[in-house]
Design an enzyme around this catalytic site. Sequence first.
Site, PDB file in Angstrom:
ATOM      1  N   TYR A 144       0.730  -1.078   0.039  1.00 40.05           N
ATOM      2  CA  TYR A 144       0.001  -0.005  -0.034  1.00 40.05           C
ATOM      3  C   TYR A 144       0.892   1.466  -0.067  1.00 40.05           C
ATOM      4  O   TYR A 144       2.035   0.948   0.656  1.00 40.05           O
ATOM      5  CB  TYR A 144      -1.027   0.073   1.225  1.00 40.05           C
ATOM      6  CG  TYR A 144      -0.396  -0.224   2.682  1.00 40.05           C
ATOM      7  CD1 TYR A 144      -0.102  -1.549   2.971  1.00 40.05           C
ATOM      8  CD2 TYR A 144      -0.227   1.034   3.358  1.00 40.05           C
ATOM      9  CE1 TYR A 144       0.502  -1.671   4.255  1.00 40.05           C
ATOM     10  CE2 TYR A 144       0.194   0.676   4.791  1.00 40.05           C
ATOM     11  CZ  TYR A 144       0.729  -0.488   5.091  1.00 40.05           C
ATOM     12  OH  TYR A 144       1.152  -0.602   6.522  1.00 40.05           O
ATOM     13  N   PRO A 145       0.326   2.270  -0.499  1.00 38.33           N
ATOM     14  CA  PRO A 145       1.103   3.544  -0.689  1.00 38.33           C
ATOM     15  C   PRO A 145       0.805   4.397   0.481  1.00 38.33           C
ATOM     16  O   PRO A 145      -0.563   4.304   1.155  1.00 38.33           O
ATOM     17  CB  PRO A 145       0.633   4.132  -1.842  1.00 38.33           C
ATOM     18  CG  PRO A 145      -0.611   3.830  -2.454  1.00 38.33           C
ATOM     19  CD  PRO A 145      -0.996   2.337  -1.518  1.00 38.33           C
ATOM     20  N   ASN A 147       1.257   8.583   2.695  1.00 39.33           N
ATOM     21  CA  ASN A 147       1.612   9.809   2.976  1.00 39.33           C
ATOM     22  C   ASN A 147       1.923  10.082   4.615  1.00 39.33           C
ATOM     23  O   ASN A 147       0.968   9.424   5.269  1.00 39.33           O
ATOM     24  CB  ASN A 147       0.608  10.918   2.484  1.00 39.33           C
ATOM     25  CG  ASN A 147       0.488  10.996   0.970  1.00 39.33           C
ATOM     26  OD1 ASN A 147       1.507  10.522   0.121  1.00 39.33           O
ATOM     27  ND2 ASN A 147      -0.439  11.594   0.192  1.00 39.33           N
TER      28      ASN A 147
HETATM   29  C1  VOV Z   1       7.826  -4.765   9.850  1.00 42.58           C
HETATM   30  C2  VOV Z   1       8.156  -4.058  10.803  1.00 42.58           C
HETATM   31  C3  VOV Z   1       8.689  -2.399  10.930  1.00 42.58           C
HETATM   32  C4  VOV Z   1       9.932  -1.914  11.525  1.00 42.58           C
HETATM   33  C5  VOV Z   1      11.083  -2.753  12.347  1.00 42.58           C
HETATM   34  C6  VOV Z   1       9.907  -0.609  11.044  1.00 42.58           C
HETATM   35  C7  VOV Z   1      10.975   0.325  11.506  1.00 42.58           C
HETATM   36  C8  VOV Z   1      11.215   1.493  10.848  1.00 42.58           C
HETATM   37  C9  VOV Z   1      12.511   2.441  11.341  1.00 42.58           C
HETATM   38  C10 VOV Z   1      13.476   2.026  12.275  1.00 42.58           C
HETATM   39  C11 VOV Z   1      12.090   3.522  10.455  1.00 42.58           C
HETATM   40  C12 VOV Z   1      12.867   4.742  10.315  1.00 42.58           C
HETATM   41  C13 VOV Z   1      14.312   4.585   9.721  1.00 42.58           C
HETATM   42  C14 VOV Z   1      14.316   3.915   8.480  1.00 42.58           C
HETATM   43  O1  VOV Z   1      14.666   2.747   8.330  1.00 42.58           O
HETATM   44  O2  VOV Z   1      14.030   4.503   7.535  1.00 42.58           O
HETATM   45  C15 VOV Z   1      11.023   3.276   9.547  1.00 42.58           C
HETATM   46  C16 VOV Z   1      10.726   4.269   8.697  1.00 42.58           C
HETATM   47  C17 VOV Z   1       9.438   3.896   7.881  1.00 42.58           C
HETATM   48  N1  VOV Z   1       8.393   2.995   8.065  1.00 42.58           N
HETATM   49 FE1  VOV Z   1       8.454   1.384   9.218  1.00 42.58          FE
HETATM   50  N2  VOV Z   1       8.815  -0.317  10.412  1.00 42.58           N
HETATM   51  C18 VOV Z   1       8.259  -1.382  10.265  1.00 42.58           C
HETATM   52  C19 VOV Z   1       6.941  -1.760   9.365  1.00 42.58           C
HETATM   53  C20 VOV Z   1       6.151  -0.427   8.696  1.00 42.58           C
HETATM   54  C21 VOV Z   1       4.841  -0.476   8.340  1.00 42.58           C
HETATM   55  C22 VOV Z   1       3.790  -1.580   8.754  1.00 42.58           C
HETATM   56  C23 VOV Z   1       4.659   0.914   7.957  1.00 42.58           C
HETATM   57  C24 VOV Z   1       3.200   1.336   7.484  1.00 42.58           C
HETATM   58  C25 VOV Z   1       2.600   2.263   8.591  1.00 42.58           C
HETATM   59  C26 VOV Z   1       1.007   1.754   8.784  1.00 42.58           C
HETATM   60  O3  VOV Z   1       0.623   2.389   9.680  1.00 42.58           O
HETATM   61  O4  VOV Z   1       0.660   1.041   8.237  1.00 42.58           O
HETATM   62  C27 VOV Z   1       5.875   1.539   7.899  1.00 42.58           C
HETATM   63  C28 VOV Z   1       6.286   2.652   7.560  1.00 42.58           C
HETATM   64  C29 VOV Z   1       7.260   3.372   7.402  1.00 42.58           C
HETATM   65  C30 VOV Z   1       7.489   4.765   6.642  1.00 42.58           C
HETATM   66  C31 VOV Z   1       6.697   5.378   5.889  1.00 42.58           C
HETATM   67  C32 VOV Z   1       8.929   5.100   6.992  1.00 42.58           C
HETATM   68  C33 VOV Z   1       9.588   6.125   6.396  1.00 42.58           C
HETATM   69  C34 VOV Z   1       9.138   7.501   7.360  1.00 42.58           C
HETATM   70  C35 VOV Z   1       9.723   8.630   7.256  1.00 42.58           C
HETATM   71  O5  VOV Z   1       9.009   9.538   7.731  1.00 42.58           O
HETATM   72  O6  VOV Z   1      10.843   8.669   6.592  1.00 42.58           O
HETATM   73  N3  VOV Z   1       6.875   0.692   8.549  1.00 42.58           N
HETATM   74  N4  VOV Z   1      10.461   2.219   9.732  1.00 42.58           N
END
Ligand code: VOV
Length: 248
Positions: A144-145, A147
Amino acid sequence: MSEALHTLEGWYAYHDFRKIDWKKWKAASADERQAATDELLRFLQQCGANEEAKEGSTAIYTILGHKADVLFMYLRPTTQELEELKTAFNKTRFADFTTTDYSYVSVVELSNYVNSPGEDPKQNPHIRERLYPILPKWEHICFYPMNKKRDGNDNWYMLSTEQRRELMYSHGMIGRKYAGKVKQVITGSLGFDDWEWGVTLFANDPLQFKYIVYEMRFDEVSARYGEFGTFLFGNILTEDKLKNILSV
Ligand code: VOV
């Protein structure tokens, strides 16, 4: 102070969601179908060789629901290579039996909230593994995309770096609970596609997608700032399954 982070980028990503024209497929002769299947398999073998050489990665899943039938997800070092793949696929006979209603262009991104000062992150093997990931061949995929909101007081881009770092820390801690159950590939799509990020999740148990998305909805990053597009879910497509699906 609110300022942009230096993001780290890895391989470019192209999610190609295809629909199969079943009416046309069933109307084709057995020879035509065989030739189209063989060409598709050869195309996929080339993708496999590219992955063996660690020059990219490819994941193929059937998509459940009406939005698509098959997802071809490609990661490659350049956008030119993605374009060549798109053209090569379109030149196969199999492509004549498909249509594309949806696709997504982005680049693997780490937002670098967690960098170690003084280190060149691109030399760190753990970071390289995340920037140039070999896509897991797990049973299920969810794409899914999304923002980050810019709406009145809920404007992610007006928060200070420190505030965003704290919020992302909490996001990361929730994510870590799913280690071994959900693998995420986050791709940035500003300038490439309609949303800011593509979220691609892999799991062996489909319920883990439901659990993680639900749990994250209560976390401030998603609860206050998340905006989400269309969700697509799929099952892994192996060579044997592909032959089975395409046999009429
Ligand atoms: C499966 C597990 C999981 C884990 C461990 C994890 C961890 C992390 C870390 C540590 C970081 C920051 C450093 C980096 O690594 O970029 C991120 C970054 C990010 N994430 Fe995440 N995320 C996960 C999972 C995970 C999910 C399921 C989602 C969707 C959110 C949801 O509500 O549906 C998501 C989104 C994001 C996004 C859009 C970003 C970039 C945001 C920004 O502003 O730049 N993410 N994420």
